[in-house]
Design an enzyme around this catalytic site. Sequence first.
Site, PDB file in Angstrom:
ATOM      1  N   ARG A 128       0.815  -1.231   0.000  1.00  0.00           N
ATOM      2  CA  ARG A 128       0.000   0.000   0.000  1.00  0.00           C
ATOM      3  C   ARG A 128       0.845   1.277   0.000  1.00  0.00           C
ATOM      4  NH1 ARG A 128      -3.311  -3.139   3.461  1.00  0.00           N
ATOM      5  NH2 ARG A 128      -5.103  -3.876   2.305  1.00  0.00           N
ATOM      6  N   LYS A 150       2.970  11.712 -10.925  1.00  0.00           N
ATOM      7  CA  LYS A 150       2.170  10.790 -11.753  1.00  0.00           C
ATOM      8  C   LYS A 150       3.002   9.548 -12.018  1.00  0.00           C
ATOM      9  CE  LYS A 150      -0.973  13.557 -14.578  1.00  0.00           C
ATOM     10  NZ  LYS A 150      -1.306  13.931 -15.963  1.00  0.00           N
ATOM     11  N   GLU A 192       9.273  18.932 -24.150  1.00  0.00           N
ATOM     12  CA  GLU A 192       8.510  19.219 -22.924  1.00  0.00           C
ATOM     13  C   GLU A 192       8.953  20.566 -22.323  1.00  0.00           C
ATOM     14  OE1 GLU A 192       5.906  17.556 -22.084  1.00  0.00           O
ATOM     15  OE2 GLU A 192       6.147  15.511 -22.847  1.00  0.00           O
ATOM     16  N   LYS A 223       5.834  23.796 -14.044  1.00  0.00           N
ATOM     17  CA  LYS A 223       5.050  22.629 -13.619  1.00  0.00           C
ATOM     18  C   LYS A 223       4.737  22.699 -12.117  1.00  0.00           C
ATOM     19  CE  LYS A 223       4.711  17.635 -14.104  1.00  0.00           C
ATOM     20  NZ  LYS A 223       5.213  16.415 -14.741  1.00  0.00           N
ATOM     21  N   GLU A 233      -4.996  16.787 -10.903  1.00  0.00           N
ATOM     22  CA  GLU A 233      -5.532  17.100 -12.231  1.00  0.00           C
ATOM     23  C   GLU A 233      -7.062  17.229 -12.259  1.00  0.00           C
ATOM     24  OE1 GLU A 233      -3.140  15.568 -15.570  1.00  0.00           O
ATOM     25  OE2 GLU A 233      -5.045  15.088 -16.514  1.00  0.00           O
ATOM     26  N   ARG A 237      -4.143  21.574 -13.799  1.00  0.00           N
ATOM     27  CA  ARG A 237      -3.038  20.699 -14.212  1.00  0.00           C
ATOM     28  C   ARG A 237      -3.195  20.256 -15.664  1.00  0.00           C
ATOM     29  NH1 ARG A 237       0.215  16.109 -10.716  1.00  0.00           N
ATOM     30  NH2 ARG A 237       1.572  15.484 -12.409  1.00  0.00           N
ATOM     31  N   ASN A 241      -1.172  19.466 -20.389  1.00  0.00           N
ATOM     32  CA  ASN A 241      -1.461  18.549 -21.503  1.00  0.00           C
ATOM     33  C   ASN A 241      -1.411  19.256 -22.857  1.00  0.00           C
ATOM     34  OD1 ASN A 241      -1.850  16.359 -19.803  1.00  0.00           O
ATOM     35  ND2 ASN A 241      -3.994  16.864 -19.455  1.00  0.00           N
ATOM     36  N   HIS A 244      -0.950  17.410 -26.100  1.00  0.00           N
ATOM     37  CA  HIS A 244      -0.978  15.973 -25.814  1.00  0.00           C
ATOM     38  C   HIS A 244      -2.183  15.249 -26.404  1.00  0.00           C
ATOM     39  CE1 HIS A 244       2.438  16.832 -23.352  1.00  0.00           C
ATOM     40  NE2 HIS A 244       2.531  15.589 -22.936  1.00  0.00           N
ATOM     41  N   HIS A 248      -0.809  12.426 -28.439  1.00  0.00           N
ATOM     42  CA  HIS A 248      -1.039  11.015 -28.099  1.00  0.00           C
ATOM     43  C   HIS A 248      -1.686  10.280 -29.263  1.00  0.00           C
ATOM     44  CE1 HIS A 248      -0.896  11.424 -23.417  1.00  0.00           C
ATOM     45  NE2 HIS A 248       0.291  11.189 -23.947  1.00  0.00           N
ATOM     46  N   HIS A 260       7.305  10.449 -28.307  1.00  0.00           N
ATOM     47  CA  HIS A 260       6.330  11.273 -27.585  1.00  0.00           C
ATOM     48  C   HIS A 260       6.555  12.789 -27.798  1.00  0.00           C
ATOM     49  CE1 HIS A 260       3.677  12.430 -24.292  1.00  0.00           C
ATOM     50  NE2 HIS A 260       4.666  13.154 -23.795  1.00  0.00           N
TER      51      HIS A 260
HETATM   52  N1  LIG Z   1       4.894  10.749 -15.084  1.00  0.00           N
HETATM   53  C1  LIG Z   1       4.832  11.810 -15.850  1.00  0.00           C
HETATM   54  O1  LIG Z   1       4.429  12.899 -15.427  1.00  0.00           O
HETATM   55  C2  LIG Z   1       5.313  11.713 -17.274  1.00  0.00           C
HETATM   56  C3  LIG Z   1       5.452  12.875 -18.045  1.00  0.00           C
HETATM   57  C4  LIG Z   1       5.955  12.756 -19.347  1.00  0.00           C
HETATM   58  C5  LIG Z   1       6.302  11.502 -19.841  1.00  0.00           C
HETATM   59  N2  LIG Z   1       6.159  10.395 -19.043  1.00  0.00           N
HETATM   60  C6  LIG Z   1       6.539   9.070 -19.535  1.00  0.00           C
HETATM   61  O2  LIG Z   1       7.947   9.067 -19.748  1.00  0.00           O
HETATM   62  C7  LIG Z   1       8.273   8.023 -20.660  1.00  0.00           C
HETATM   63  C8  LIG Z   1       9.325   8.477 -21.623  1.00  0.00           C
HETATM   64  O3  LIG Z   1      10.477   8.814 -20.889  1.00  0.00           O
HETATM   65  P1  LIG Z   1      11.907   8.926 -21.592  1.00  0.00           P
HETATM   66  O4  LIG Z   1      11.768   9.696 -22.843  1.00  0.00           O
HETATM   67  O5  LIG Z   1      12.846   9.382 -20.557  1.00  0.00           O
HETATM   68  O6  LIG Z   1      12.181   7.430 -22.069  1.00  0.00           O
HETATM   69  P2  LIG Z   1      13.048   6.224 -21.449  1.00  0.00           P
HETATM   70  O7  LIG Z   1      12.908   6.160 -20.000  1.00  0.00           O
HETATM   71  O8  LIG Z   1      12.655   5.010 -22.223  1.00  0.00           O
HETATM   72  O9  LIG Z   1      14.539   6.636 -21.817  1.00  0.00           O
HETATM   73  C9  LIG Z   1      14.885   6.742 -23.178  1.00  0.00           C
HETATM   74  C10 LIG Z   1      16.121   5.914 -23.498  1.00  0.00           C
HETATM   75  O10 LIG Z   1      17.256   6.580 -22.980  1.00  0.00           O
HETATM   76  C11 LIG Z   1      18.090   5.650 -22.285  1.00  0.00           C
HETATM   77  N3  LIG Z   1      18.776   6.440 -21.254  1.00  0.00           N
HETATM   78  C12 LIG Z   1      18.248   6.944 -20.115  1.00  0.00           C
HETATM   79  N4  LIG Z   1      19.127   7.742 -19.511  1.00  0.00           N
HETATM   80  C13 LIG Z   1      20.246   7.731 -20.264  1.00  0.00           C
HETATM   81  C14 LIG Z   1      21.496   8.382 -20.178  1.00  0.00           C
HETATM   82  N5  LIG Z   1      21.770   9.265 -19.205  1.00  0.00           N
HETATM   83  N6  LIG Z   1      22.419   8.134 -21.133  1.00  0.00           N
HETATM   84  C15 LIG Z   1      22.153   7.279 -22.155  1.00  0.00           C
HETATM   85  N7  LIG Z   1      20.980   6.657 -22.315  1.00  0.00           N
HETATM   86  C16 LIG Z   1      20.024   6.892 -21.376  1.00  0.00           C
HETATM   87  C17 LIG Z   1      17.163   4.583 -21.787  1.00  0.00           C
HETATM   88  O11 LIG Z   1      17.832   3.373 -21.587  1.00  0.00           O
HETATM   89  C18 LIG Z   1      16.130   4.513 -22.921  1.00  0.00           C
HETATM   90  O12 LIG Z   1      16.591   3.625 -23.914  1.00  0.00           O
HETATM   91  C19 LIG Z   1       6.941   7.628 -21.319  1.00  0.00           C
HETATM   92  O13 LIG Z   1       6.544   6.368 -20.859  1.00  0.00           O
HETATM   93  C20 LIG Z   1       5.969   8.691 -20.879  1.00  0.00           C
HETATM   94  O14 LIG Z   1       4.647   8.209 -20.761  1.00  0.00           O
HETATM   95  C21 LIG Z   1       5.683  10.478 -17.782  1.00  0.00           C
END
Ligand SMILES: NC(=O)c1ccc[n+]([C@@H]2O[C@H](COP(=O)([O-])OP(=O)(O)OC[C@H]3O[C@@H](n4cnc5c(N)ncnc54)[C@H](O)[C@@H]3O)[C@@H](O)[C@H]2O)c1
Length: 359
Positions: A128, A150, A192, A223, A233, A237, A241, A244, A248, A260
């Site tokens: 939990r 999130k 972003e 943010k 949200e 919030r 988006n 988005h 999306h 993305h």
């Molecule tokens: N929670 C939220 O508020 C929120 C907001 C925006 C996006 N997201 C989510 O974030 C995700 C995308 O995140 P992302 O773009 O970071 O993708 P990711 O986490 O897949 O990272 C992208 C790639 O970079 C590599 N990597 C990470 N750090 C590295 C570094 N320092 N050096 C070399 N390689 C590195 C990883 O291995 C991966 O292959 C999506 O799932 C999206 O839905 C969440």
Amino acid sequence: MTQLQRITVRTSKQYDILMKKGLLADAAEHISAVLPPEGRRCCVVCDETVCALYGQKQQPLMQGLVSAGYSVFEYIFKPGEDSKTIASAEDLCRFLSQNRFSRHDFIIALGGGVCGDLAGFAASIYMRGIPFVQIPTTLLAMADSSVGGKTGVNTEAGKNMIGTFWQPELVLMDPDVLDTLEERHLLNGLAEIIKAGFIGDGSIFDAIGDNLCDAILKAIHVKRKIIEEDEREAGERRLLNLGHTIGHAIEKCSSYTVPHGYAVMTGMYLTSLAADDLGWSEKPVSGLIKTVMDAFAYPVYLDYSAKELSAAAACDKKRDAETIIITYPDKPGHCTMKSLPISELEDFISNGLAKAAEH
Ligand SMILES: NC(=O)c1ccc[n+]([C@@H]2O[C@H](COP(=O)([O-])OP(=O)(O)OC[C@H]3O[C@@H](n4cnc5c(N)ncnc54)[C@H](O)[C@@H]3O)[C@@H](O)[C@H]2O)c1
């Protein structure tokens, strides 16, 4: 960025975001201040790529944690969006129980947005809820996903369809890790930051060219202000988006081959073209968005019809039974929201696509 920068987020849980070059080496010291090591286990969650770069036993973060007195465990998963599933979260929870993690113990999410969302989700449901610390290693995770609480995993129905709001205890950012990030992932995260510029702080655009760390901090402040007012949200919030809804839809129509951030850039552009054309904006912003897109060579994706995009967007979490909330820029550095009947969504997108084709 040799001096420690601190941003305090005041949501239901108050936590600090710390940024400094080389911070990974001091991470254990900062974590000790909020989660003292005595009798504590910590599970560092990272993907294989990040593990090889920053999660090996001999590297500063892991050495620091062991020296501080934590019992350190490591859970490693395959890189990429495919790992963001309920099965992965369950597997991680199984790993925690096999290693006798209790509510006293905690998780460290070391990685990009996928890692933060997955590890944060597991932290929120295991027993939990147990504490977790975010150590974002992508630009997207630093500027956006590690802040705000999130968490979530994807399902067949769409991205982040199962998730929670679960705030971290601490967020630690070491900009040095961006040196190893591939260009496409940098551009993905930059989208972003640009989005934050259009939502609430036009000075971000100058900072991007001059000092990326400054731009990240400014984007976080945009943010932070919004989530402090609306953590779960219910209203404001949704400003975050911007781009988005259509973004999306582009991701979904491309079977997630369009990254993305790139999809969000086109989403922002098409939304603002339609909003400008419908006279919703106080001052048109679409031209400015296109200038920024061109400056960073973001493509405009016009491969999908308004019918396909509206069908994909209609599955979005930002809709209710009959309407969908559209966030759009109404003047530079400012956004607003409008509720649009789902029945008008296809025309709205069609309008944006037609205007984009003219340019
Ligand atoms: N929670 C939220 O508020 C929120 C907001 C925006 C996006 N997201 C989510 O974030 C995700 C995308 O995140 P992302 O773009 O970071 O993708 P990711 O986490 O897949 O990272 C992208 C790639 O970079 C590599 N990597 C990470 N750090 C590295 C570094 N320092 N050096 C070399 N390689 C590195 C990883 O291995 C991966 O292959 C999506 O799932 C999206 O839905 C969440």
